[in-house]
Write a protein that holds these residues in place. Structure first.
Motif, mmCIF file in Angstrom:
data_model
loop_
_atom_site.group_PDB
_atom_site.id
_atom_site.type_symbol
_atom_site.label_atom_id
_atom_site.label_comp_id
_atom_site.label_asym_id
_atom_site.label_seq_id
_atom_site.Cartn_x
_atom_site.Cartn_y
_atom_site.Cartn_z
ATOM 1 N N THR A 226 -7.043 7.460 -6.878
ATOM 2 C CA THR A 226 -6.530 7.688 -5.527
ATOM 3 C C THR A 226 -7.680 7.693 -4.520
ATOM 4 O OG1 THR A 226 -4.688 8.975 -6.374
ATOM 5 C CG2 THR A 226 -5.225 9.275 -4.060
ATOM 6 N N GLN B 116 1.328 9.339 -5.975
ATOM 7 C CA GLN B 116 1.751 10.717 -5.713
ATOM 8 C C GLN B 116 2.722 11.206 -6.779
ATOM 9 O OE1 GLN B 116 3.302 11.045 -1.752
ATOM 10 N NE2 GLN B 116 1.384 10.434 -0.765
ATOM 11 N N ARG B 117 3.670 10.303 -7.172
ATOM 12 C CA ARG B 117 4.657 10.696 -8.179
ATOM 13 C C ARG B 117 3.967 10.968 -9.523
ATOM 14 N NH1 ARG B 117 7.597 6.684 -7.675
ATOM 15 N NH2 ARG B 117 6.994 5.467 -9.492
ATOM 16 N N HIS B 118 3.057 10.104 -9.910
ATOM 17 C CA HIS B 118 2.344 10.304 -11.182
ATOM 18 C C HIS B 118 1.482 11.563 -11.140
ATOM 19 C CE1 HIS B 118 3.738 6.803 -13.170
ATOM 20 N NE2 HIS B 118 3.103 5.901 -12.385
ATOM 21 N N SER C 64 -8.181 4.962 -1.571
ATOM 22 C CA SER C 64 -8.181 5.442 -0.203
ATOM 23 C C SER C 64 -9.425 5.018 0.557
ATOM 24 C CB SER C 64 -8.105 6.997 -0.177
ATOM 25 O OG SER C 64 -6.914 7.420 -0.784
ATOM 26 N N ASP D 48 0.816 -1.210 0.000
ATOM 27 C CA ASP D 48 0.000 0.000 0.000
ATOM 28 C C ASP D 48 0.858 1.272 0.000
ATOM 29 O OD1 ASP D 48 -2.218 -1.553 0.020
ATOM 30 O OD2 ASP D 48 -2.594 -1.389 2.171
ATOM 31 N N LEU D 49 1.946 1.267 0.785
ATOM 32 C CA LEU D 49 2.795 2.453 0.845
ATOM 33 C C LEU D 49 3.457 2.742 -0.497
ATOM 34 C CD1 LEU D 49 3.994 4.710 2.510
ATOM 35 C CD2 LEU D 49 5.823 3.149 3.228
ATOM 36 N N ALA D 50 3.941 1.667 -1.135
ATOM 37 C CA ALA D 50 4.575 1.830 -2.439
ATOM 38 C C ALA D 50 3.569 2.329 -3.466
ATOM 39 C CB ALA D 50 5.195 0.523 -2.899
ATOM 40 N N ARG D 51 2.328 1.780 -3.383
ATOM 41 C CA ARG D 51 1.300 2.217 -4.323
ATOM 42 C C ARG D 51 0.979 3.694 -4.104
ATOM 43 N NH1 ARG D 51 -2.393 -0.835 -2.754
ATOM 44 N NH2 ARG D 51 -2.081 -2.557 -4.213
ATOM 45 N N SER D 52 0.893 4.093 -2.850
ATOM 46 C CA SER D 52 0.591 5.487 -2.541
ATOM 47 C C SER D 52 1.670 6.418 -3.096
ATOM 48 C CB SER D 52 0.464 5.665 -1.023
ATOM 49 O OG SER D 52 0.261 7.022 -0.689
ATOM 50 N N MET D 53 2.923 6.061 -2.920
ATOM 51 C CA MET D 53 4.017 6.896 -3.407
ATOM 52 C C MET D 53 4.027 6.960 -4.928
ATOM 53 S SD MET D 53 7.115 6.105 -0.764
ATOM 54 C CE MET D 53 8.071 7.428 -1.466
ATOM 55 N N MET D 54 3.707 5.810 -5.558
ATOM 56 C CA MET D 54 3.671 5.787 -7.022
ATOM 57 C C MET D 54 2.589 6.730 -7.550
ATOM 58 S SD MET D 54 2.792 2.581 -9.510
ATOM 59 C CE MET D 54 1.085 2.581 -8.951
#
Length: 334
Positions: A321, A16-18, A325, A8-14
């Motif tokens: 997102t 955010q980056r996009h 969430s 989940d954390l990696a998905r969230s950061m991805m």
């Protein structure tokens, strides 16, 4: 089949980056659409900015030349108006003084002389014409008047002419004083040397090229002063000499008419040349502006299409997102 998943954390950061990258694209494209220019010229040109730099440099030089030519053209316009007024004074006074003859009364001579003195003051005032705060006829001393007042000039001239005993002697003394470096040039002319040429185009220069100490101007002032000294008291009780000197003053002014016209024609010729130069600069600036636009301008249709695509992508990312969430274990298991 092997399944690969991310936390989940990696998905969230991805996401955010996009989202950040898409927001940057939307901002960049909106700015390009509003300004009509690409923000990143280096990327647009593939890293080769030399054509754009060459155009910008040429436009800057043309702007500098255009400004210099415009300033000089303004001074020439002021000079032309002043020369026209000076020529009018010379013509009118020549006609008035040449009317004096052997039967003219002394009061008529005195009146003509007084009129000449007033017009000498007017002529000197014309020569002190300023343009944009600069004295037009003062050469390099643009901050100073070009010539002294009539009173100062006649005071300086008087010692040279007061000892004359005939009209011919007075005429010669006045002409000599106006031509003498220690005479008018030192005591009547307050300016400096003529201004040097300035660049108005590639390999082309221009300058006014004369000042109030020009021969055509000096001769006009000499003719007016020749009549003005009569009013100052030269040849008291000598009616014939006063009358003859008045006639000589008219002859000097009449003989100098062609020189005044020639000087005005020189100014007119230079004005025409500057008009041609400025027209050429305007055409070249327009052509270079079009070429620059081709290098830096953003295609409004393509930019609007890209902006719409980036907007839809951003909205999609927001929706994804929001959906992720709002997920919980129970919803996932269902």
């Amino acid at each position: 089949m092997t399944m690969v998943s991310i936390g989940d954390l990696a998905r969230s950061m991805m996401l955010q980056r996009h989202t950040a990258a898409t927001k940057a694209d939307v901002s960049r494209l909106a700015e390009a659409l509003a300004s009509g220019r690409h923000q990143d010229q280096a990327a647009r040109s593939g890293g080769d900015l030399s054509p754009l730099a060459a155009i910008e440099s040429t436009l800057a030089r043309i702007g500098s030349w255009t400004s210099a030519a415009g300033s000089l053209a303004g001074k020439l316009g002021a000079a032309q108006s002043a020369l026209g007024a000076l020529h009018g004074i010379g013509e009118a006074q020549a006609e008035s003084l040449l009317r004096l003859n052997s039967i003219s009364r002394d009061d008529q001579v005195a009146l003509a002389s007084r009129d000449a003195r007033e017009h000498l003051e007017a002529a000197l005032g014309v020569l002190n014409t300023r343009y944009a705060g600069a004295s037009v006829f003062a050469g390099t001393r643009e901050d100073a008047p070009a010539v002294a007042s009539a009173e100062v000039l006649l005071d300086a001239l008087w010692p040279a002419v007061s000892t004359a005993t005939t009209a011919a002697e007075a005429r010669e003394a006045i002409l000599t004083w106006f031509d003498d470096p220690a005479g008018f040039a030192a005591q009547g002319y307050l300016g400096g040397p003529t201004q040097p040429p300035i660049a108005v185009a590639q390999g082309e220069t221009a300058a006014i090229g004369f000042a109030a100490d020009d021969l055509a101007i000096r001769r006009t002032l000499a003719g007016l002063a020749m009549a003005a000294v009569i009013d100052r008291g030269l040849f008291p009780g000598m009616a014939a000499e006063r009358r003859e000197l008045g006639q000589m003053a008219g002859e000097v002014l009449a003989a100098n008419a062609e020189a005044r016209v020639t000087l005005a024609a020189r100014v007119g010729s230079l004005e025409q040349r500057l008009d041609n130069v400025r027209a050429h600069h305007a055409a070249e600036s327009t052509a270079l502006g079009i070429a620059r636009s081709g290098l830096i301008a953003a295609d409004p249709y393509a930019t609007a299409t890209e902006l719409e695509s980036a907007r839809v992508q951003l909205e999609t990312l927001f929706a994804v997102t929001a959906r992720l969430s709002g997920m919980n274990l129970l919803g996932y298991l269902r």
